[in-house]
Design an enzyme around this catalytic site. Structure first.
Site, PDB file in Angstrom:
ATOM      1  N   ASP A 175      -6.951   1.011   8.875  1.00 50.67           N
ATOM      2  CA  ASP A 175      -5.674   1.402   9.218  1.00 50.67           C
ATOM      3  C   ASP A 175      -6.024   2.987   9.601  1.00 50.67           C
ATOM      4  OD1 ASP A 175      -5.913   3.087   7.013  1.00 50.67           O
ATOM      5  OD2 ASP A 175      -4.318   1.909   5.953  1.00 50.67           O
ATOM      6  N   ASP A 179       0.843  -1.304  -0.001  1.00 54.87           N
ATOM      7  CA  ASP A 179      -0.036   0.127   0.154  1.00 54.87           C
ATOM      8  C   ASP A 179       0.828   1.155   0.159  1.00 54.87           C
ATOM      9  OD1 ASP A 179      -2.436  -1.505   0.166  1.00 54.87           O
ATOM     10  OD2 ASP A 179      -2.594  -1.372   2.387  1.00 54.87           O
ATOM     11  N   TYR A 214       6.464  -8.771   8.382  1.00 54.42           N
ATOM     12  CA  TYR A 214       6.186  -7.562   8.537  1.00 54.42           C
ATOM     13  C   TYR A 214       6.239  -7.235   9.787  1.00 54.42           C
ATOM     14  CZ  TYR A 214       3.244  -8.043   4.151  1.00 54.42           C
ATOM     15  OH  TYR A 214       2.857  -8.378   2.721  1.00 54.42           O
ATOM     16  N   ARG A 241      -3.740  -5.259   7.841  1.00 56.35           N
ATOM     17  CA  ARG A 241      -4.577  -4.214   8.357  1.00 56.35           C
ATOM     18  C   ARG A 241      -5.800  -4.995   8.896  1.00 56.35           C
ATOM     19  NH1 ARG A 241      -7.084  -1.253   3.557  1.00 56.35           N
ATOM     20  NH2 ARG A 241      -6.090  -2.751   2.263  1.00 56.35           N
TER      21      ARG A 241
END
Length: 310
Positions: A81, A39, A67, A172
């Site tokens: 988010d 993103d 991540y 998310r």
């Protein structure tokens, strides 16, 4: 231009497509594609394939991702988010131990409902396009695998999570679901992808660094295509069968030697005369070519002959 893979460190504000467009311009190469979207608000590892290596994107995308995510309990948003519109807010206090307990419920194969603000398609349109027009549609759950979640530390009112997961996992959504498990709601803050298979943040390059290297005539940021395949077994093919194999003829087990026993459907790296030439798949004891990186003519010329059956 040399074909291969670039381990790009995508910075915030760039879309994954922005990175591809910029590299096409810098490299004067049309065949450029990324292997796994990040993103715009996220940063981190974005493998980019160049030239004939674009065939390898599927093998990179299939691999484990790692991540570092910021989990913010008590806030829910329409995008899942912190950049989205706030739907609810609570001041309920949450401990690190509670977050760790909630995270433990999401390890293994789980089902996720893709967020409305995502690139998943619905009747030909991307979900985020529908979301921006005010529409919400029913989405089917998708199976993904979370190999591990570690709540590393607490920072004021947020928590740092380290997540190892399969492709298709929405961090998310994971943060949102952890918030639901806690009963407080939650969303994702910062996000960094620190690894995509064997491509890590430590050996990555920003677009700015790549541009500077190109200006100096240094293309050391491009790694060989087979760098994406090192976790697959190697098969060494009988040289006399090379032209036929590269022309699409399956190779029987007597024609090749492998670095380890193959399972049904195994993906392998194929070498002929010590040269990486193709990606193949085991089928009923035979090697079936899937992706070719050397043409029959190139191989034959390298051996001082013509591209004909031997």
């Amino acid at each position: 231009m040399k074909s291969g893979i670039i381990n790009v460190y995508k910075e915030k504000g760039w879309t994954s497509s922005d990175v591809v467009v910029k590299l096409r311009h810098l490299l004067h190469e049309k065949k450029v594609g990324h292997a796994g979207t990040l993103d715009p608000g996220a940063q981190g590892v974005l493998p980019v394939c160049v030239g004939s290596a674009t065939q390898l994107s599927e093998y990179i995308m299939d691999k484990k991702k790692v991540y570092i995510a910021q989990f913010i309990p008590g806030i829910t948003t329409d995008t899942e988010d912190i950049t989205g519109n706030v739907i609810s807010r609570t001041d309920a206090a949450v401990s690190l131990e509670q977050v760790r307990e909630a995270c433990s419920h999401f390890v293994g194969e789980i089902k996720q409902i893709p967020p409305m603000y995502s690139a998943v398609r619905y009747n030909g349109k991307k979900l985020y396009e529908l979301a921006r027009s005010g529409r919400t549609v029913e989405r089917k759950p998708r199976c993904v695998t979370v190999y591990s979640i570690e709540a590393c530390r607490r920072d004021d009112e947020s928590f740092t999570l380290r997540v190892e997961c399969s492709k298709g996992t929405y961090i998310r959504t994971l943060c949102s679901d952890i918030g639901k498990m806690l009963g407080t709601g939650g969303c994702m803050g910062e996000l960094e992808r620190i690894a995509c298979d064997n491509f890590t943040a430590e050996n990555s390059y920003t677009v700015g660094q790549i541009e500077n290297m190109i200006e100096k005539g240094d293309f050391g940021f491009i790694t060989d295509a087979e760098a994406a395949l090192t976790k697959y077994p190697a098969a060494h093919l009988e040289p006399s069968f090379g032209v036929r194999f590269l022309n699409g003829v399956d190779a029987g087990s007597k024609r090749f030697a492998v670095s380890e026993p193959l399972k049904e459907g195994s993906i392998v790296r194929v070498y002929i005369d010590g040269r990486f030439c193709a990606v193949a798949q085991e089928k009923n004891g035979m090697l079936h070519i899937r992706n070719r990186f050397v043409s029959p003519q190139e191989y034959a010329e390298g051996r001082g002959g013509e591209a004909k059956d031997e």
